[in-house]
Design an enzyme around this catalytic site. Structure first.
Site, PDB file in Angstrom:
ATOM      1  N   GLU A 171      35.568  16.238  27.361  1.00 25.43           N
ATOM      2  CA  GLU A 171      35.886  17.493  26.496  1.00 25.43           C
ATOM      3  C   GLU A 171      34.314  18.193  26.542  1.00 25.43           C
ATOM      4  O   GLU A 171      34.112  18.542  25.062  1.00 25.43           O
ATOM      5  CB  GLU A 171      36.523  16.975  25.254  1.00 25.43           C
ATOM      6  CG  GLU A 171      37.987  16.445  25.460  1.00 25.43           C
ATOM      7  CD  GLU A 171      38.552  15.952  24.310  1.00 25.43           C
ATOM      8  OE1 GLU A 171      37.986  16.008  23.170  1.00 25.43           O
ATOM      9  OE2 GLU A 171      39.787  15.393  24.493  1.00 25.43           O
ATOM     10  N   ASN A 212      36.524  14.265  32.125  1.00 26.10           N
ATOM     11  CA  ASN A 212      37.916  14.327  31.535  1.00 26.10           C
ATOM     12  C   ASN A 212      37.946  15.541  30.676  1.00 26.10           C
ATOM     13  O   ASN A 212      36.868  15.895  29.815  1.00 26.10           O
ATOM     14  CB  ASN A 212      37.946  13.162  30.971  1.00 26.10           C
ATOM     15  CG  ASN A 212      39.438  12.955  30.521  1.00 26.10           C
ATOM     16  OD1 ASN A 212      40.435  13.093  31.305  1.00 26.10           O
ATOM     17  ND2 ASN A 212      39.815  12.501  29.409  1.00 26.10           N
ATOM     18  N   GLU A 276      46.222  11.668  30.100  1.00 26.19           N
ATOM     19  CA  GLU A 276      46.503  11.532  28.741  1.00 26.19           C
ATOM     20  C   GLU A 276      47.753  12.188  28.496  1.00 26.19           C
ATOM     21  O   GLU A 276      48.119  12.764  27.649  1.00 26.19           O
ATOM     22  CB  GLU A 276      45.483  12.098  27.685  1.00 26.19           C
ATOM     23  CG  GLU A 276      44.156  11.324  27.898  1.00 26.19           C
ATOM     24  CD  GLU A 276      43.031  11.784  26.988  1.00 26.19           C
ATOM     25  OE1 GLU A 276      43.522  12.454  25.652  1.00 26.19           O
ATOM     26  OE2 GLU A 276      41.901  11.733  27.202  1.00 26.19           O
ATOM     27  N   ASP A 278      51.299  13.632  27.662  1.00 28.50           N
ATOM     28  CA  ASP A 278      52.291  13.511  26.754  1.00 28.50           C
ATOM     29  C   ASP A 278      52.800  14.784  26.514  1.00 28.50           C
ATOM     30  O   ASP A 278      52.190  15.857  27.168  1.00 28.50           O
ATOM     31  CB  ASP A 278      51.851  12.880  25.515  1.00 28.50           C
ATOM     32  CG  ASP A 278      50.759  13.468  24.917  1.00 28.50           C
ATOM     33  OD1 ASP A 278      50.296  14.698  24.964  1.00 28.50           O
ATOM     34  OD2 ASP A 278      50.088  12.792  24.020  1.00 28.50           O
TER      35      ASP A 278
HETATM   36  O1  G3I Z   1      39.674   3.061  12.758  1.00 28.80           O
HETATM   37  C1  G3I Z   1      39.746   3.754  11.562  1.00 28.80           C
HETATM   38  C2  G3I Z   1      40.233   3.075  10.381  1.00 28.80           C
HETATM   39  O2  G3I Z   1      39.311   2.174  10.106  1.00 28.80           O
HETATM   40  C3  G3I Z   1      40.703   3.796   9.252  1.00 28.80           C
HETATM   41  O3  G3I Z   1      41.130   2.913   8.064  1.00 28.80           O
HETATM   42  C4  G3I Z   1      41.751   4.725   9.637  1.00 28.80           C
HETATM   43  C5  G3I Z   1      42.012   5.687   8.507  1.00 28.80           C
HETATM   44  O4  G3I Z   1      42.344   7.001   8.836  1.00 28.80           O
HETATM   45  O5  G3I Z   1      41.221   5.666  10.570  1.00 28.80           O
HETATM   46  C6  G3I Z   1      40.974   4.764  11.780  1.00 28.80           C
HETATM   47  O6  G3I Z   1      40.569   5.508  12.713  1.00 28.80           O
HETATM   48  C7  G3I Z   1      41.273   6.486  13.337  1.00 28.80           C
HETATM   49  C8  G3I Z   1      41.278   6.346  14.986  1.00 28.80           C
HETATM   50  O7  G3I Z   1      42.232   7.126  15.503  1.00 28.80           O
HETATM   51  C9  G3I Z   1      41.615   4.780  15.092  1.00 28.80           C
HETATM   52  O8  G3I Z   1      43.074   4.750  14.672  1.00 28.80           O
HETATM   53  C10 G3I Z   1      40.733   7.831  13.038  1.00 28.80           C
HETATM   54  O9  G3I Z   1      41.067   8.267  11.822  1.00 28.80           O
HETATM   55  C11 G3I Z   1      41.762   8.851  13.885  1.00 28.80           C
HETATM   56  O10 G3I Z   1      41.267  10.333  13.805  1.00 28.80           O
HETATM   57  C12 G3I Z   1      41.607   8.480  15.230  1.00 28.80           C
HETATM   58  O11 G3I Z   1      42.528   9.344  16.176  1.00 28.80           O
HETATM   59  C13 G3I Z   1      42.412   9.305  17.641  1.00 28.80           C
HETATM   60  C14 G3I Z   1      42.017  10.565  18.158  1.00 28.80           C
HETATM   61  O12 G3I Z   1      41.583  10.448  19.682  1.00 28.80           O
HETATM   62  C15 G3I Z   1      40.369  10.746  17.549  1.00 28.80           C
HETATM   63  O13 G3I Z   1      39.853  12.040  17.990  1.00 28.80           O
HETATM   64  C16 G3I Z   1      43.815   8.963  18.208  1.00 28.80           C
HETATM   65  O14 G3I Z   1      44.137   7.527  18.015  1.00 28.80           O
HETATM   66  C17 G3I Z   1      43.637   9.273  19.623  1.00 28.80           C
HETATM   67  O15 G3I Z   1      44.831   9.380  20.269  1.00 28.80           O
HETATM   68  C18 G3I Z   1      42.838  10.378  20.194  1.00 28.80           C
HETATM   69  O16 G3I Z   1      42.826  10.434  21.506  1.00 28.80           O
HETATM   70  C19 G3I Z   1      42.116  11.630  22.150  1.00 28.80           C
HETATM   71  C20 G3I Z   1      41.230  11.059  23.317  1.00 28.80           C
HETATM   72  O17 G3I Z   1      40.516  10.231  23.005  1.00 28.80           O
HETATM   73  C21 G3I Z   1      40.818  12.298  23.804  1.00 28.80           C
HETATM   74  N1  G3I Z   1      41.678  13.344  24.258  1.00 28.80           N
HETATM   75  C22 G3I Z   1      42.551  13.700  23.026  1.00 28.80           C
HETATM   76  C23 G3I Z   1      43.152  12.802  22.506  1.00 28.80           C
HETATM   77  C24 G3I Z   1      44.227  12.999  21.483  1.00 28.80           C
HETATM   78  O18 G3I Z   1      43.474  13.372  20.315  1.00 28.80           O
END
Ligand code: G3I
Length: 359
Positions: A171, A212, A276, A278
């Site tokens: 990104e 990517n 990715e 969906d």
């Molecule tokens: O790990 C913490 C945890 O300790 C905490 O308690 C919890 C409370 O909110 O948050 C946890 O972190 C979260 C993390 O996912 C792990 O579950 C973050 O808040 C959350 O923002 C994060 O979201 C991820 C996101 O990337 C972050 O930008 C999504 O799961 C994940 O699917 C998403 O993936 C991205 C790709 O990497 C790049 N392309 C877009 C895609 C979708 O956004």
């Protein structure tokens, strides 16, 4: 003793088409696809993908990998590739400077190894999910360069030989094709991309190295800018091997120009992958919408597989139960091939048909 009667000679003669195939096989001109481990495997997503020599992947979250039997059952039956949804991001790996936490990442790589799955690494250079010590560290350009080099050498080096492709850069562009502001871009300029690719290549020369991004599936300002950068990097001999098209679509939104757009990258000699995939639906999803989603999954996967050098398709999860979509796009969901109860949706059939050239 040889039977020499005409009758036996007739029965022993190899039919001509088989003889031709045998000769081509012997000469190494054609190769048979790998045999499916059992008959039912031929009808799974990974059965179709194996037969075509491509990857069908899913992003994997550590929680359900550890605790949900249905999750691993589907994952291991249907997918020959996995991507860590979060476990290989910088904030997960090095929450405190110099102190690495490999637990979840190792768990996924070990799981993949024991289930004969490949691993896509995700991701090394990104503006998001950086640990606060790095985000707020106010480092100089020279310090950031060293920090990035160390991170890439350490992470790629740890999994050398076990990760077939890395999303090295994630990104990096704005929608208008300009470079996105980030810790890296702001202090190091666009040169950080070539540096990152070179460091990753040194750490694992066999891994395919990707840039990517999202919203680059269509021919548009963002994909034009990436195309120009990719050409430039290749001309400079930088080890760039592929482009990952994230493919986060909204229902009915697979772009008409997608296949031609992927092909222009493939024509540069680069691999292309959907990394990715969906397809989100306004909730609640109707039967007609689920049917449209099935068509969209088929079209999207065919758009990749119909292009030379398509390495495969990865969905961003497997079940709607653990999708990032509802948390980010309020009112949307149902974006993946399996429903929350691990039932295969019409989208599964669409994806399966997209992978199966005989469907
Ligand atoms: O790990 C913490 C945890 O300790 C905490 O308690 C919890 C409370 O909110 O948050 C946890 O972190 C979260 C993390 O996912 C792990 O579950 C973050 O808040 C959350 O923002 C994060 O979201 C991820 C996101 O990337 C972050 O930008 C999504 O799961 C994940 O699917 C998403 O993936 C991205 C790709 O990497 C790049 N392309 C877009 C895609 C979708 O956004």
């Amino acid at each position: 003793m040889q039977h020499t009667t005409p009758h036996h000679r007739r029965r022993r003669r190899v039919p001509r088409p088989l003889f031709v195939v045998g000769a081509l096989l012997a000469a190494g001109i054609v190769a048979l696809p790998p045999l499916a481990p059992d008959a039912s495997a031929a009808t799974t997503l990974r059965g179709h993908a194996d037969a075509r020599g491509v990857r069908i992947g899913a992003a994997v979250a550590d929680g359900p990998l550890r605790s949900e039997a249905a999750y691993t059952t589907v994952l291991d039956r249907e997918f020959n590739s996995v991507t860590a949804e979060n476990a290989m991001k910088w904030d997960a790996l090095e929450p405190n400077r110099g102190s690495y936490n490999w637990g979840a990442a190792d768990r996924l790589v070990d799981h993949a190894t024991s289930h004969n799955q490949g691993v896509r690494g995700h991701t090394l250079v990104w503006y998001a999910q950086l640990p606060s010590w790095l985000k707020n560290g106010n480092f100089t350009a020279a310090q950031l360069n060293t920090i990035l080099q160390n991170h890439i050498s350490t992470t790629v080096g740890r999994y050398k030989g076990r990760i077939y492709a890395w999303d090295v850069v994630n990104e990096a562009f704005n929608e208008d094709g300009s470079m996105r502001s980030s810790v890296w871009q702001d202090k190091l300029g666009t040169a950080h991309i070539a540096s990152a690719l070179r460091w990753a290549h040194t750490a694992d020369p066999a891994a395919k190295l990707y840039i990517n991004d999202y919203n680059i599936e269509a021919d548009n300002a963002k994909s034009d800018a990436l195309y120009a950068l990719a050409r430039q990097l290749l001309a400079q001999g930088v080890p760039l091997h592929g482009v990952g098209f994230q493919s986060h679509f909204v229902l009915g939104g697979v772009p008409a120009s997608m296949k031609a757009n992927l092909k222009r990258f493939s024509d540069l000699g680069l691999e292309v992958s959907l990394t990715e995939l969906d397809i989100r639906i306004p909730l609640p999803a109707s039967g007609a919408e689920l049917a449209q989603q099935s068509t969209d999954y088929k079209t999207a996967s065919e758009n990749c597989l119909g292009v030379p050098r398509c390495a495969g398709v990865t969905a961003w999860g497997l079940t709607d139960k653990h999708s990032w979509v509802p948390g980010t796009f309020s009112g949307y969901g149902a974006a993946l091939p399996y429903n929350e109860g691990y039932g295969a949706k019409p989208a599964y059939t669409g994806l399966s048909n997209g992978l199966n050239p005989n469907a």
